[in-house]
Design a protein around this motif. Structure first.
Motif, PDB file in Angstrom:
ATOM      1  N   ALA A 183      -1.986  -0.526   7.548  1.00  0.00           N
ATOM      2  CA  ALA A 183      -1.170  -2.313   7.651  1.00  0.00           C
ATOM      3  C   ALA A 183       0.016  -2.045   6.909  1.00  0.00           C
ATOM      4  N   LEU A 184       0.964  -3.258   7.326  1.00  0.00           N
ATOM      5  CA  LEU A 184       1.542  -4.025   5.906  1.00  0.00           C
ATOM      6  C   LEU A 184       1.219  -4.647   5.216  1.00  0.00           C
ATOM      7  N   PRO A 185       1.618  -5.721   4.316  1.00  0.00           N
ATOM      8  CA  PRO A 185       1.455  -5.911   2.845  1.00  0.00           C
ATOM      9  C   PRO A 185       1.205  -7.415   3.511  1.00  0.00           C
ATOM     10  N   ASN A 186       2.191  -7.947   5.361  1.00  0.00           N
ATOM     11  CA  ASN A 186       1.654  -9.152   5.441  1.00  0.00           C
ATOM     12  C   ASN A 186       0.024  -8.871   6.547  1.00  0.00           C
ATOM     13  N   GLY A 187      -0.331  -7.966   6.532  1.00  0.00           N
ATOM     14  CA  GLY A 187      -1.563  -7.696   7.446  1.00  0.00           C
ATOM     15  C   GLY A 187      -1.651  -6.985   9.144  1.00  0.00           C
ATOM     16  N   GLN A 188      -0.363  -6.888   9.219  1.00  0.00           N
ATOM     17  CA  GLN A 188       0.366  -6.483  10.807  1.00  0.00           C
ATOM     18  C   GLN A 188       0.062  -5.066  10.769  1.00  0.00           C
ATOM     19  N   GLN A 189      -0.750  -4.536  11.514  1.00  0.00           N
ATOM     20  CA  GLN A 189      -1.021  -2.939  11.452  1.00  0.00           C
ATOM     21  C   GLN A 189       0.020  -2.407  12.114  1.00  0.00           C
ATOM     22  N   VAL A 190      -0.119  -1.517  12.114  1.00  0.00           N
ATOM     23  CA  VAL A 190       0.786  -0.481  12.086  1.00  0.00           C
ATOM     24  C   VAL A 190       1.406   0.772  13.013  1.00  0.00           C
ATOM     25  N   ASN A 231      -0.391   0.325   3.308  1.00  0.00           N
ATOM     26  CA  ASN A 231      -1.341  -0.046   3.323  1.00  0.00           C
ATOM     27  C   ASN A 231      -2.096   0.256   3.798  1.00  0.00           C
ATOM     28  N   LEU A 232      -3.834   0.856   3.007  1.00  0.00           N
ATOM     29  CA  LEU A 232      -5.298   1.232   4.164  1.00  0.00           C
ATOM     30  C   LEU A 232      -5.894   0.274   3.403  1.00  0.00           C
ATOM     31  N   VAL A 235       2.369  -1.426  16.634  1.00  0.00           N
ATOM     32  CA  VAL A 235       2.451  -2.263  17.048  1.00  0.00           C
ATOM     33  C   VAL A 235       3.154  -3.156  16.128  1.00  0.00           C
ATOM     34  N   VAL A 236       4.241  -2.214  15.656  1.00  0.00           N
ATOM     35  CA  VAL A 236       4.939  -3.095  14.579  1.00  0.00           C
ATOM     36  C   VAL A 236       6.401  -2.049  14.620  1.00  0.00           C
ATOM     37  N   SER A 237       7.899  -2.693  15.439  1.00  0.00           N
ATOM     38  CA  SER A 237       8.403  -2.514  15.599  1.00  0.00           C
ATOM     39  C   SER A 237       9.366  -1.417  14.085  1.00  0.00           C
ATOM     40  N   GLY A 238       9.665  -0.234  14.665  1.00  0.00           N
ATOM     41  CA  GLY A 238      10.084  -0.003  13.220  1.00  0.00           C
ATOM     42  C   GLY A 238       9.153   1.266  12.558  1.00  0.00           C
ATOM     43  N   PHE A 239       8.132   1.027  12.568  1.00  0.00           N
ATOM     44  CA  PHE A 239       6.848   1.634  11.850  1.00  0.00           C
ATOM     45  C   PHE A 239       6.061   2.206  12.992  1.00  0.00           C
ATOM     46  N   ASP A 240       5.760   3.214  12.595  1.00  0.00           N
ATOM     47  CA  ASP A 240       4.575   4.575  13.674  1.00  0.00           C
ATOM     48  C   ASP A 240       3.451   5.202  12.409  1.00  0.00           C
ATOM     49  N   SER A 241       3.011   5.596  12.981  1.00  0.00           N
ATOM     50  CA  SER A 241       1.830   6.732  12.507  1.00  0.00           C
ATOM     51  C   SER A 241       1.147   7.765  12.654  1.00  0.00           C
TER      52      SER A 241
END
Length: 162
Positions: free
Chosen positions: A137-144, A68-69, A22-28
């Motif tokens: 999710a990141l601290p701003n709430g955007q899901q990874v 964050n979880l 969902v967020v560029s540069g982040f994945d899991s």
């Protein structure tokens, strides 16, 4: 009949395309979890879950790249909201919206991160299954990478509170 069987076999063996980050540069990618719990009212226990950083950005604790979880609702897509079981927080959760952050200070791409949080079963909890839905999710709430993670605690009928 053989053609149908062959087509079904090819479909089942074909690589599946994972959901996009969902967020560029982040994945899991989900990498495992501790066992579900059998608990009694008033007891404490802990959950642990593991996710691999499959993105290109290092997850760094205490920064905007911390992962964050977060708590999710039963639909597993409405996340970073107060947990339906916030009364089970044993004091280890980051907040009523965030169960935990990654244990490691830095999680570089290709490394598995560990997330752990505790529960304290309310003394009045009745028998049944209690599901703790979550996602990263990141601290701003955007899901990874929405994956629909969950763990369960079960209270047997003989163990219920009064």
């Amino acid at each position: 009949m053989r053609l149908v069987t062959l087509i079904v076999a090819i479909f089942l063996l074909a690589p599946q395309t994972p959901a996009a980050a969902v967020v560029s540069g982040f994945d899991s990618a989900y990498a495992g979890e501790s066992a579900f719990l059998s608990v009694s009212p008033g007891t404490r226990a802990a959950f642990q879950v593991f996710f691999m950083n499959t993105g290109t950005t290092t997850w760094r604790k205490g920064t905007a790249t911390q992962v964050n979880l977060t708590a999710c609702l039963e639909n597993k897509v409405s996340c970073n909201l107060p947990s339906p079981h916030s009364d089970w927080n044993d004091g280890s959760w980051v907040s009523d919206r965030v169960y935990a952050t990654h244990f490691q200070d830095d999680v570089v791409p290709g490394v598995v991160a560990s997330f752990a949080y505790g529960i304290k079963v309310p003394p009045t909890a009745g028998s049944g299954y209690y599901r703790f839905n979550g996602d990263l999710a990141l601290p701003n709430g955007q899901q990874v990478h929405p994956e629909g993670y969950y763990q369960e605690a079960v209270i047997s009928a003989g163990d219920q509170g009064n």
